[in-house]
Design a protein around this motif. Structure first.
Motif, PDB file in Angstrom:
ATOM      1  N   LEU A  75      16.385  -6.149  -5.749  1.00 19.42           N
ATOM      2  CA  LEU A  75      16.032  -5.048  -5.314  1.00 19.42           C
ATOM      3  C   LEU A  75      14.295  -5.613  -5.201  1.00 19.42           C
ATOM      4  O   LEU A  75      13.813  -5.588  -5.437  1.00 19.42           O
ATOM      5  CB  LEU A  75      16.273  -4.234  -7.273  1.00 19.42           C
ATOM      6  N   GLY A  76      13.632  -5.161  -3.932  1.00 17.33           N
ATOM      7  CA  GLY A  76      13.186  -5.222  -2.865  1.00 17.33           C
ATOM      8  C   GLY A  76      11.710  -3.590  -3.820  1.00 17.33           C
ATOM      9  O   GLY A  76      10.720  -4.121  -3.598  1.00 17.33           O
ATOM     10  N   MET A  77      11.996  -2.576  -4.120  1.00 11.25           N
ATOM     11  CA  MET A  77      11.776  -1.787  -4.704  1.00 11.25           C
ATOM     12  C   MET A  77      12.175  -0.604  -5.660  1.00 11.25           C
ATOM     13  O   MET A  77      13.481  -0.174  -5.070  1.00 11.25           O
ATOM     14  CB  MET A  77      11.439  -0.805  -3.227  1.00 11.25           C
ATOM     15  N   LEU A  78      11.082  -0.607  -6.571  1.00 14.13           N
ATOM     16  CA  LEU A  78      11.298  -0.358  -7.803  1.00 14.13           C
ATOM     17  C   LEU A  78      11.212   2.203  -7.130  1.00 14.13           C
ATOM     18  O   LEU A  78      10.075   1.601  -7.387  1.00 14.13           O
ATOM     19  CB  LEU A  78      11.156  -0.705  -9.202  1.00 14.13           C
ATOM     20  N   LEU A  79      11.798   2.552  -7.613  1.00 14.49           N
ATOM     21  CA  LEU A  79      11.483   4.314  -7.611  1.00 14.49           C
ATOM     22  C   LEU A  79      11.260   4.365  -9.128  1.00 14.49           C
ATOM     23  O   LEU A  79      12.087   4.722  -9.666  1.00 14.49           O
ATOM     24  CB  LEU A  79      12.041   4.495  -6.264  1.00 14.49           C
ATOM     25  N   VAL A  80      10.329   5.371  -9.582  1.00 11.87           N
ATOM     26  CA  VAL A  80      10.257   5.735 -10.569  1.00 11.87           C
ATOM     27  C   VAL A  80      10.466   7.491 -10.382  1.00 11.87           C
ATOM     28  O   VAL A  80       9.643   8.259  -9.452  1.00 11.87           O
ATOM     29  CB  VAL A  80       9.260   5.990 -11.968  1.00 11.87           C
ATOM     30  N   VAL A  81      11.756   8.461 -10.282  1.00 11.00           N
ATOM     31  CA  VAL A  81      12.298   9.825  -9.843  1.00 11.00           C
ATOM     32  C   VAL A  81      11.905  10.660 -11.412  1.00 11.00           C
ATOM     33  O   VAL A  81      12.648  10.418 -11.697  1.00 11.00           O
ATOM     34  CB  VAL A  81      13.864   9.614  -9.573  1.00 11.00           C
ATOM     35  N   PRO A  82      11.341  11.765 -10.969  1.00 12.87           N
ATOM     36  CA  PRO A  82      11.608  12.406 -12.268  1.00 12.87           C
ATOM     37  C   PRO A  82      13.216  13.371 -11.739  1.00 12.87           C
ATOM     38  O   PRO A  82      13.468  13.426 -11.125  1.00 12.87           O
ATOM     39  CB  PRO A  82      10.445  13.381 -11.864  1.00 12.87           C
ATOM     40  N   ASN A  83      13.897  13.905 -12.816  1.00 12.64           N
ATOM     41  CA  ASN A  83      14.856  13.820 -12.536  1.00 12.64           C
ATOM     42  C   ASN A  83      15.491  15.654 -12.564  1.00 12.64           C
ATOM     43  O   ASN A  83      16.840  15.396 -11.695  1.00 12.64           O
ATOM     44  CB  ASN A  83      15.538  14.417 -14.672  1.00 12.64           C
ATOM     45  N   ILE A 126       0.727  -1.581  -0.107  1.00 10.99           N
ATOM     46  CA  ILE A 126       0.126   0.005  -0.318  1.00 10.99           C
ATOM     47  C   ILE A 126       0.918   1.137   0.237  1.00 10.99           C
ATOM     48  O   ILE A 126       0.490   2.400  -0.253  1.00 10.99           O
ATOM     49  CB  ILE A 126      -0.586  -0.225   1.637  1.00 10.99           C
ATOM     50  N   ALA A 127       2.170   1.175   0.394  1.00 12.01           N
ATOM     51  CA  ALA A 127       2.831   2.286   0.812  1.00 12.01           C
ATOM     52  C   ALA A 127       3.208   2.909  -0.588  1.00 12.01           C
ATOM     53  O   ALA A 127       3.503   4.448  -0.547  1.00 12.01           O
ATOM     54  CB  ALA A 127       4.508   1.782   1.321  1.00 12.01           C
ATOM     55  N   VAL A 128       3.489   1.828  -1.821  1.00 12.76           N
ATOM     56  CA  VAL A 128       3.897   2.285  -3.515  1.00 12.76           C
ATOM     57  C   VAL A 128       2.696   3.031  -4.216  1.00 12.76           C
ATOM     58  O   VAL A 128       2.656   3.846  -4.870  1.00 12.76           O
ATOM     59  CB  VAL A 128       3.815   0.812  -3.871  1.00 12.76           C
ATOM     60  N   GLN A 129       1.439   3.139  -2.981  1.00  9.54           N
ATOM     61  CA  GLN A 129       0.438   4.156  -3.662  1.00  9.54           C
ATOM     62  C   GLN A 129       0.052   5.136  -2.468  1.00  9.54           C
ATOM     63  O   GLN A 129      -0.950   6.167  -2.756  1.00  9.54           O
ATOM     64  CB  GLN A 129      -0.868   3.542  -3.788  1.00  9.54           C
ATOM     65  N   VAL A 174      -4.614   7.749   2.150  1.00 16.29           N
ATOM     66  CA  VAL A 174      -4.020   8.444   1.279  1.00 16.29           C
ATOM     67  C   VAL A 174      -4.885  10.202   1.398  1.00 16.29           C
ATOM     68  O   VAL A 174      -6.010   9.928   0.990  1.00 16.29           O
ATOM     69  CB  VAL A 174      -2.782   8.191   0.856  1.00 16.29           C
ATOM     70  N   ASP A 175      -4.397  11.017   1.306  1.00 17.94           N
ATOM     71  CA  ASP A 175      -4.986  12.735   0.722  1.00 17.94           C
ATOM     72  C   ASP A 175      -5.447  12.800  -0.634  1.00 17.94           C
ATOM     73  O   ASP A 175      -4.433  11.460  -1.127  1.00 17.94           O
ATOM     74  CB  ASP A 175      -4.673  13.384   1.407  1.00 17.94           C
ATOM     75  N   ARG A 176      -6.396  12.221  -0.836  1.00 16.44           N
ATOM     76  CA  ARG A 176      -7.145  11.860  -2.416  1.00 16.44           C
ATOM     77  C   ARG A 176      -5.782  12.893  -3.400  1.00 16.44           C
ATOM     78  O   ARG A 176      -5.240  11.902  -4.789  1.00 16.44           O
ATOM     79  CB  ARG A 176      -8.386  11.742  -3.027  1.00 16.44           C
ATOM     80  N   GLU A 177      -5.439  13.904  -3.100  1.00 17.05           N
ATOM     81  CA  GLU A 177      -4.447  15.044  -3.951  1.00 17.05           C
ATOM     82  C   GLU A 177      -2.946  14.400  -3.976  1.00 17.05           C
ATOM     83  O   GLU A 177      -2.561  14.172  -4.540  1.00 17.05           O
ATOM     84  CB  GLU A 177      -4.478  16.120  -3.851  1.00 17.05           C
ATOM     85  N   LYS A 178      -2.542  12.760  -2.816  1.00 14.29           N
ATOM     86  CA  LYS A 178      -1.292  11.998  -3.039  1.00 14.29           C
ATOM     87  C   LYS A 178      -1.171  11.083  -2.867  1.00 14.29           C
ATOM     88  O   LYS A 178       0.073  10.431  -2.892  1.00 14.29           O
ATOM     89  CB  LYS A 178      -0.490  12.773  -1.026  1.00 14.29           C
ATOM     90  N   ILE A 179      -2.187  10.625  -3.676  1.00 13.88           N
ATOM     91  CA  ILE A 179      -2.053   9.428  -4.299  1.00 13.88           C
ATOM     92  C   ILE A 179      -0.887   8.817  -5.194  1.00 13.88           C
ATOM     93  O   ILE A 179      -1.198   9.876  -6.516  1.00 13.88           O
ATOM     94  CB  ILE A 179      -3.284   8.620  -4.891  1.00 13.88           C
ATOM     95  N   VAL A 180      -0.528   7.987  -5.117  1.00 12.80           N
ATOM     96  CA  VAL A 180       0.562   7.769  -6.425  1.00 12.80           C
ATOM     97  C   VAL A 180       0.225   6.526  -6.930  1.00 12.80           C
ATOM     98  O   VAL A 180       0.648   6.072  -7.177  1.00 12.80           O
ATOM     99  CB  VAL A 180       2.022   7.282  -5.252  1.00 12.80           C
ATOM    100  N   ASN A 181       0.090   7.092  -8.403  1.00 10.03           N
ATOM    101  CA  ASN A 181      -0.437   6.430  -9.158  1.00 10.03           C
ATOM    102  C   ASN A 181       0.024   6.211 -10.313  1.00 10.03           C
ATOM    103  O   ASN A 181      -0.121   5.384 -11.506  1.00 10.03           O
ATOM    104  CB  ASN A 181      -1.848   6.318  -9.325  1.00 10.03           C
ATOM    105  N   MET A 221       5.493   4.278  -7.787  1.00 13.04           N
ATOM    106  CA  MET A 221       7.119   3.160  -6.933  1.00 13.04           C
ATOM    107  C   MET A 221       6.436   1.696  -7.024  1.00 13.04           C
ATOM    108  O   MET A 221       4.966   1.628  -7.197  1.00 13.04           O
ATOM    109  CB  MET A 221       6.535   3.038  -5.746  1.00 13.04           C
ATOM    110  N   ALA A 222       7.192   0.869  -7.445  1.00 16.69           N
ATOM    111  CA  ALA A 222       6.702  -0.482  -7.141  1.00 16.69           C
ATOM    112  C   ALA A 222       7.342  -1.268  -6.790  1.00 16.69           C
ATOM    113  O   ALA A 222       8.525  -1.633  -6.798  1.00 16.69           O
ATOM    114  CB  ALA A 222       7.084  -1.304  -8.978  1.00 16.69           C
ATOM    115  N   HIS A 223       6.841  -2.895  -5.898  1.00 12.41           N
ATOM    116  CA  HIS A 223       7.174  -3.514  -4.675  1.00 12.41           C
ATOM    117  C   HIS A 223       7.420  -4.850  -5.664  1.00 12.41           C
ATOM    118  O   HIS A 223       6.452  -4.884  -6.189  1.00 12.41           O
ATOM    119  CB  HIS A 223       5.775  -3.468  -3.960  1.00 12.41           C
ATOM    120  N   ILE A 224       8.893  -5.060  -5.766  1.00 13.39           N
ATOM    121  CA  ILE A 224       9.139  -6.208  -6.382  1.00 13.39           C
ATOM    122  C   ILE A 224       8.354  -7.462  -5.952  1.00 13.39           C
ATOM    123  O   ILE A 224       9.665  -7.625  -5.197  1.00 13.39           O
ATOM    124  CB  ILE A 224      10.860  -6.234  -6.593  1.00 13.39           C
ATOM    125  N   THR A 225       7.614  -8.106  -5.831  1.00 10.66           N
ATOM    126  CA  THR A 225       7.212  -9.136  -5.372  1.00 10.66           C
ATOM    127  C   THR A 225       7.338 -10.233  -6.378  1.00 10.66           C
ATOM    128  O   THR A 225       8.290 -10.767  -7.049  1.00 10.66           O
ATOM    129  CB  THR A 225       6.198  -9.490  -4.705  1.00 10.66           C
TER     130      THR A 225
END
Length: 345
Positions: free
Chosen positions: A304-312, A95-98, A164-171, A247-251
């Motif tokens: 790798l247990g977690m992947l993060l997509v990060v803007p430059n 749930i953290a990845v969202q 999570v606050d609606r405006e802060k959902i990571v999707n 974010m992606a949880h690598i399971t």
């Protein structure tokens, strides 16, 4: 036919009194995780939890999971205090990845014959992990089902709810071509790929959990029982600083199948093999069974247990936050134009 003597539930294999005594101890462990949002007691028909007022427009995020065949190793080694933490941390990461903060957790423990000492160790692990993640253990189910499970075995599952606050959902909707993909190291297999791991290590190689293997510099059982890591402490900081667009949880399914789940249409990912350290256990298993690289990458997390997509523009800040949290982050790839697929180079 003569009338049989009085038959009780205990005669059928279910000891209600023993179960009640066990639940009293579990109640004490759960109480240690309570916070002011918990409105109910352990033992009710449902758990009550008040959403904290800090959320302006709260959205509930939930997930459910189990431990899988990692439990087979726990049974053989008689190690039961870590599997509860595995369960909680897996669900927390999901749930953290969202962008959701964990609020409360519930567990399901089923066995043929309830062993109070084992049940207590399991729930103690659950409670400790809940406390570590700022999550309340507000209830659960302990089921005794004679004849359903082999002697000494059980099944364990968990259910988590976060907010999570609606405006802060990571999707992933803000993912852009050119974004950097960072990988956070795993602690080993975590809770996935154990059916293949057990086949390779115990059937192909004929190891036992007590076998010391030079290639992995340790005993097989200890390596397989390494705990599933919670990434919430560092993800919370990254989310609060708006550093991640996905974010992606690598399971189960590995990088190959999990990363595309958070990518928007029109984007794909290129992952550079060799850009992060792979633990010896993965390389050793691959050699044992001559397992194709493609199969390894869609079965195990490969380090790798977690992947993060990060803007430059957020890359340096993300690196700083990771360093402050004493968390390693490896630059493992980029977002490219494509269609929700991982390409390896």
């Amino acid at each position: 036919m003569s009338k049989p003597s009085s038959v009780t539930y205990a005669d059928a294999g279910v000891n209600i009194d023993r179960a009640n005594r066990t639940k009293q101890r579990i109640k004490y462990l759960a109480h240690k995780t309570f916070n002011k949002s918990v409105l109910s007691e352990i033992g009710g028909f449902g758990g009550l939890f008040s959403i904290p007022l800090k959320y302006k427009d709260p959205v509930l995020v939930s997930s459910v999971d189990g431990i899988g065949t990692k439990l087979k190793i726990a049974f053989e080694m008689k190690v039961h205090h870590t599997v509860g933490g595995d369960l909680v941390n897996h669900c927390v990461n999901d749930i953290a990845v969202q962008g959701a903060a964990p609020m409360f957790f519930m567990d399901y423990l089923a066995t043929g014959k309830l062993e109070p000492e084992i049940a207590e160790k399991i729930v103690e692990g659950i409670a400790e992990a809940c406390k570590h993640n700022g999550c309340a253990l507000i209830g659960g189910e302990t089921a005794e089902m004679p004849g359903f499970y082999p002697e000494g075995e059980y099944d364990l599952a968990g259910f988590i709810v976060g907010a999570v606050d609606r405006e802060k959902i990571v999707n992933g909707k803000n993912v852009q071509i050119g974004d950097v993909i960072l990988g956070l190291p795993s602690n080993g297999l975590h809770t996935n790929g154990y059916s293949l791991a057990r086949k390779l290590l115990f059937e192909v190689a004929k190891y036992t959990p007590e076998t010391y293997v030079n290639e992995i510099k340790g005993k097989v059982g200890n390596e397989l029982m390494r705990p599933h890591k919670s990434y919430w402490p560092v993800l919370r900081k990254l989310i609060d600083s708006e550093c991640v667009s996905a974010m992606a949880h690598i399971t189960g399914g590995g990088i190959t199948e999990n990363l595309p789940r958070v990518l928007p249409r029109g984007t794909g990912a290129v992952i550079e093999l060799g850009s992060w350290p792979v633990q010896p256990i993965f390389e050793h298993m691959q050699n044992l069974g001559n397992v194709p690289q493609e199969e390894m990458l869609r079965t195990f997390n490969m380090g790798l247990g977690m992947l993060l997509v990060v803007p430059n523009k957020k890359f340096k800040k993300t690196q700083t936050l990771l360093e402050r949290a004493s968390e390693k982050g490896y630059t493992v790839g980029r977002i490219v134009k494509g269609e929700r697929k991982v390409m390896y180079t």
